[in-house]
Motif scaffolding. Sequence first.
Motif, short mmCIF file in Angstrom:
data_model
loop_
_atom_site.label_atom_id
_atom_site.label_comp_id
_atom_site.label_asym_id
_atom_site.label_seq_id
_atom_site.Cartn_x
_atom_site.Cartn_y
_atom_site.Cartn_z
N LEU A 45 0.83 -1.20 0.00
CA LEU A 45 0.00 0.00 0.00
C LEU A 45 0.86 1.26 0.00
N ILE A 46 1.91 1.24 0.81
CA ILE A 46 2.82 2.38 0.85
C ILE A 46 3.45 2.60 -0.52
N ARG A 47 3.92 1.50 -1.10
CA ARG A 47 4.56 1.58 -2.42
C ARG A 47 3.60 2.13 -3.48
N SER A 48 2.38 1.61 -3.51
CA SER A 48 1.42 2.05 -4.53
C SER A 48 1.02 3.51 -4.35
N ARG A 49 0.95 3.95 -3.11
CA ARG A 49 0.59 5.35 -2.86
C ARG A 49 1.68 6.30 -3.32
N VAL A 50 2.94 5.92 -3.08
CA VAL A 50 4.04 6.78 -3.52
C VAL A 50 4.14 6.78 -5.04
N ILE A 51 4.19 5.61 -5.63
CA ILE A 51 4.36 5.51 -7.09
C ILE A 51 3.18 6.13 -7.83
N GLY A 52 1.97 5.88 -7.31
CA GLY A 52 0.78 6.42 -7.97
C GLY A 52 0.63 7.92 -7.80
N GLY A 53 1.13 8.47 -6.70
CA GLY A 53 0.95 9.89 -6.45
C GLY A 53 2.08 10.78 -6.93
N ALA A 54 3.23 10.19 -7.20
CA ALA A 54 4.40 11.00 -7.57
C ALA A 54 4.24 11.63 -8.94
N ARG A 55 4.76 12.82 -9.06
CA ARG A 55 4.81 13.54 -10.33
C ARG A 55 6.14 14.28 -10.38
N SER A 56 6.40 14.92 -11.50
CA SER A 56 7.64 15.66 -11.62
C SER A 56 7.73 16.71 -10.51
N GLY A 57 8.84 16.69 -9.77
CA GLY A 57 9.06 17.67 -8.71
C GLY A 57 8.47 17.32 -7.36
N SER A 58 7.89 16.14 -7.21
CA SER A 58 7.25 15.79 -5.93
C SER A 58 8.26 15.71 -4.79
N ILE A 59 7.80 16.11 -3.62
CA ILE A 59 8.53 15.88 -2.37
C ILE A 59 7.77 14.78 -1.64
N ILE A 60 8.44 13.66 -1.41
CA ILE A 60 7.81 12.47 -0.84
C ILE A 60 8.03 12.44 0.67
N LEU A 61 6.95 12.27 1.41
CA LEU A 61 7.02 12.17 2.87
C LEU A 61 7.01 10.70 3.29
N MET A 62 8.05 10.30 4.03
CA MET A 62 8.08 8.97 4.64
C MET A 62 8.71 9.11 6.03
N HIS A 63 8.80 7.98 6.73
CA HIS A 63 9.26 8.04 8.13
C HIS A 63 10.30 6.97 8.43
N ASP A 64 11.33 7.40 9.18
CA ASP A 64 12.33 6.45 9.66
C ASP A 64 12.31 6.40 11.19
N GLY A 65 11.37 7.10 11.80
CA GLY A 65 11.28 7.11 13.26
C GLY A 65 9.84 7.21 13.71
N GLY A 66 9.66 7.22 15.04
CA GLY A 66 8.32 7.39 15.59
C GLY A 66 7.49 6.13 15.69
N GLY A 67 8.05 4.97 15.43
CA GLY A 67 7.26 3.73 15.53
C GLY A 67 7.88 2.62 14.70
N ASP A 68 7.09 1.60 14.45
CA ASP A 68 7.54 0.44 13.65
C ASP A 68 7.51 0.83 12.18
N ARG A 69 8.66 0.81 11.52
CA ARG A 69 8.76 1.23 10.12
C ARG A 69 9.13 0.09 9.18
N LYS A 70 8.70 -1.12 9.52
CA LYS A 70 8.97 -2.26 8.63
C LYS A 70 8.34 -2.06 7.26
N GLY A 71 7.12 -1.56 7.23
CA GLY A 71 6.44 -1.35 5.96
C GLY A 71 7.18 -0.36 5.08
N THR A 72 7.62 0.74 5.66
CA THR A 72 8.39 1.74 4.91
C THR A 72 9.68 1.13 4.38
N LEU A 73 10.37 0.41 5.25
CA LEU A 73 11.65 -0.19 4.86
C LEU A 73 11.46 -1.18 3.72
#
Length: 270
Positions: free
Chosen positions: A222-250
């Motif tokens: 879900l994370i992957r599809s949201r980033v890939i589907g929402g990205a456009r030229s010049g996008s700034i992508i928000l993700m997290h490496d802290g604040g909780g369990d980030r296995k999905g992000t990783l």
Amino acid sequence: MTRRLAVATALVVLTLLVGSRWVTNRSAVLANQRTTVPASPTSPKASPPPSAEPSAPPTQVAAPKPPTAKRAGSGPFGSLKLTGRKTVALTFDDGPHPVWTPKVLDQLKAAHVKATFCLVGTEVRKYPELVRRIVREGHTLCNHTWHHELDLGTKKPAVIKANLEKTNREIRKAVPGVKIGYFRHPGGKWTANAVKVARSLGMLPLDWDVDPRDWDTKDAKLIRSRVIGGARSGSIILMHDGGGDRKGTLSACPNVIKNLKGRFGIAPLR
């Protein structure tokens, strides 16, 4: 009678001969005058041939200005929502974290990609060595408040300033003199005061264009599809490496990085 006629004829011939010579001589005189007599000093000078009129200068048409990179003004209160270039930017919030930040850094290093890390002051105090690694590996730093205060922007400017300065001091305690060019308000809860204070401290307010809500899910697909589907030229992508369990992000990051690099290129914010 015959003699008189002869005399008369002779006189006529003589008259014709004299007249012809006089005409010839007079023509010669006139011709000589035209070629030898100088023009009177009072004669008007011949006008030179009119010169061509100077052509009017061509109308000056201003060259079109190159498109201005869309940086300030695209996000709330003039915060930065797009990079202003074709390339996209990856940003990671709420760290540094002792488990997830090193793994994210490993993935970025393997992919030869630089990102921006939005650091929380209390976490910087706990893990300064991770801040040093982030800087050593060429990533960009961003102030993310002292303790992730979601309501900081509603406080008085003096309170906001004290919070941001305290966070910057902690970051620079880990890495003296390091550049901190950005500030990201927790939750994107921007206010005019928060933006004004950040700018007064030399930091651009950093918003985002794509939020996969990885802070609310561990589903890597879900994370992957949201980033890939929402990205456009010049996008700034928000993700997290802290604040909780980030296995999905990783788990999502390798495919996300590969896709974005191929489509747009990934470049750090500077």
